[in-house]
Scaffold this motif. Sequence first.
Motif, PDB file in Angstrom:
ATOM      1  N   VAL B  17       0.816  -1.207   0.000  1.00 46.43           N
ATOM      2  CA  VAL B  17       0.000   0.000   0.000  1.00 46.43           C
ATOM      3  C   VAL B  17       0.861   1.273   0.000  1.00 46.43           C
ATOM      4  N   GLU B  18       2.060   1.177   0.567  1.00 44.09           N
ATOM      5  CA  GLU B  18       2.943   2.375   0.607  1.00 44.09           C
ATOM      6  C   GLU B  18       3.339   2.813  -0.810  1.00 44.09           C
ATOM      7  N   TYR B  19       3.525   1.816  -1.686  1.00 41.89           N
ATOM      8  CA  TYR B  19       3.896   2.133  -3.062  1.00 41.89           C
ATOM      9  C   TYR B  19       2.740   2.858  -3.740  1.00 41.89           C
ATOM     10  N   ASP B  20       1.534   2.322  -3.547  1.00 46.38           N
ATOM     11  CA  ASP B  20       0.332   2.919  -4.131  1.00 46.38           C
ATOM     12  C   ASP B  20       0.201   4.379  -3.690  1.00 46.38           C
ATOM     13  N   LEU B  21       0.257   4.583  -2.390  1.00 45.66           N
ATOM     14  CA  LEU B  21       0.047   5.921  -1.848  1.00 45.66           C
ATOM     15  C   LEU B  21       1.157   6.887  -2.262  1.00 45.66           C
ATOM     16  N   SER B  22       2.404   6.412  -2.266  1.00 41.82           N
ATOM     17  CA  SER B  22       3.501   7.331  -2.590  1.00 41.82           C
ATOM     18  C   SER B  22       3.544   7.660  -4.085  1.00 41.82           C
ATOM     19  N   ILE B 221      17.688   1.041   1.370  1.00 46.90           N
ATOM     20  CA  ILE B 221      17.677   0.541  -0.001  1.00 46.90           C
ATOM     21  C   ILE B 221      16.421   1.076  -0.672  1.00 46.90           C
ATOM     22  N   ALA B 222      16.590   1.668  -1.863  1.00 46.55           N
ATOM     23  CA  ALA B 222      15.441   2.155  -2.625  1.00 46.55           C
ATOM     24  C   ALA B 222      15.010   1.068  -3.591  1.00 46.55           C
ATOM     25  N   VAL B 223      13.714   0.752  -3.644  1.00 43.38           N
ATOM     26  CA  VAL B 223      13.210  -0.300  -4.519  1.00 43.38           C
ATOM     27  C   VAL B 223      12.067   0.211  -5.366  1.00 43.38           C
ATOM     28  N   ALA B 224      11.679  -0.614  -6.369  1.00 38.87           N
ATOM     29  CA  ALA B 224      10.574  -0.250  -7.253  1.00 38.87           C
ATOM     30  C   ALA B 224       9.664  -1.442  -7.515  1.00 38.87           C
ATOM     31  N   TYR B 252      12.861   1.379   1.135  1.00 41.54           N
ATOM     32  CA  TYR B 252      11.919   2.402   0.681  1.00 41.54           C
ATOM     33  C   TYR B 252      11.540   2.223  -0.772  1.00 41.54           C
ATOM     34  N   TYR B 253      10.252   2.379  -1.071  1.00 42.31           N
ATOM     35  CA  TYR B 253       9.891   2.550  -2.470  1.00 42.31           C
ATOM     36  C   TYR B 253      10.490   3.897  -2.854  1.00 42.31           C
TER      37      TYR B 253
END
Lengths: 182, 284
Positions: B17-22, B221-224, B252-253
């Motif tokens: 959900v964090e990816y969606d919101l961000s 670490i930044a991820v996608a 983190y996304y």
Amino acid sequence: MNHAIITSKDFDSSFLDEVESRSGQNIRSCYVCGKCSAGCPQAPDMKHLPHQIMVMVQDGMRSRVINSPTMWVCAACATCTTCCPKEIDINAVMDTLNEMATSAGSQAGIRVKIFREEFLNSIIKHGRLYELGLALRLNLRKGEPFNDADMGLQMFKKGKIHFKADTAPNKNSWQKLFKRET
Amino acid sequence: MTEFAYYPGCSLRSSAVEYDLSVKAVFGALGYKLHELDGWICCGASPAHQVDAKLSSNLAAFNIMLAAKDGLDIVVPCAACFNRLKTGLEKLTKDDIWRRQVEKDMGFEFKPVKVLSPLEVIAKDENIEKLQSAIKKTPALSVVPYYGCLLVRPPKVMQFDDPEDPVLMNQVLEAAGIAVLPWEYKTECCGGSLSFGNLDSTMRLTRRILNAAKKAGAQGIAVACPLCHQNMDARQPQVNKQFRESFNIPIYYFTELIGAAMGIDPKDFGADKHIIDALKALKV
């Protein structure tokens, strides 16, 4: 690799054509350089490395390939495809071999087989993946009721687990996508 | 184009959900409108293409046609969904016989639309400029950029950045003022598709990445990708337990980092929902 005795029964001349046709790849052009296996992240966990699978397909070793655990351990990361100097999409070959192994009822990757089945069952029913349902059904089928319970509890506490399945609207429009071709 | 169709995919509803919101927060701040694709269905991820190639293509085509009907390009955050839809798009474009069958089934013609990752949209020159001027308070942490597999491979289909040394995430994070460290694990597989069938493999692969980040001196670490995030964040305690490690690296996304730099409250995009504490390192 297994040093079992190889007999003429291990060879099926139609196998190479079948795999090439289904995968759309020119497997004949593989010259076994080994780059795919060198880059494969799952190589440590494979009985037959990717380049060995390619040779066995070229040689028509149907039974050995179909029953190999390799496809069930493949991460589908396409590193092999990316580094192949003959531009063979080895990931596509793995996909084809996965299809063939699944239809043939291979027992070489039970846990993965169960996962794939339950994932697909979930999307056949809802059109979308019901994550909690999947996790519970997997634990049930594998007889491991507390598998990943630690992670599940953490995620539940953070509100990342939905109890209600999210079903895609207009079921009539997408249900037919799952009809098996007979 | 200032409007896009938005394909969230299954995991952005709950576990990611964090990816969606961000993504929504950053796109909104950059002036884009995202319309969730009405009636989208699962892309099938790895299970579909590994057991039934036809089904996998049909699932992708169904979703692409929904967007094509409205003539909107589709933004797809999840790397697996992005990979499946882009693969389906290539087939729709090249396989005339199959496309005609799809058009017949859906009842309308296919008009080409693009399948886009939020990363490539944010990395556009005009957005990099907007980012640079929209920075309010950059989190003072250094990260390593983890691209994973499915954004960039297979290169012939994905045609996304460089398949071995991609830079788009580096560029957008640096534009947001975040310190990005070099490392060799940008595209090393985390075992995303393996975690429910071959967990040992996932543990091994994920541990390697966490270890490399630690060695590089990264604080995050930044991820996608939702699966990469889950392996490295939600399963980090399992990795620690199995290998007697003591990793404590927030994951983190990349859009969470950009959002934080733009001054958005991290709780607004769910940064408090990570398993490994992600809020502390975001303090400016």
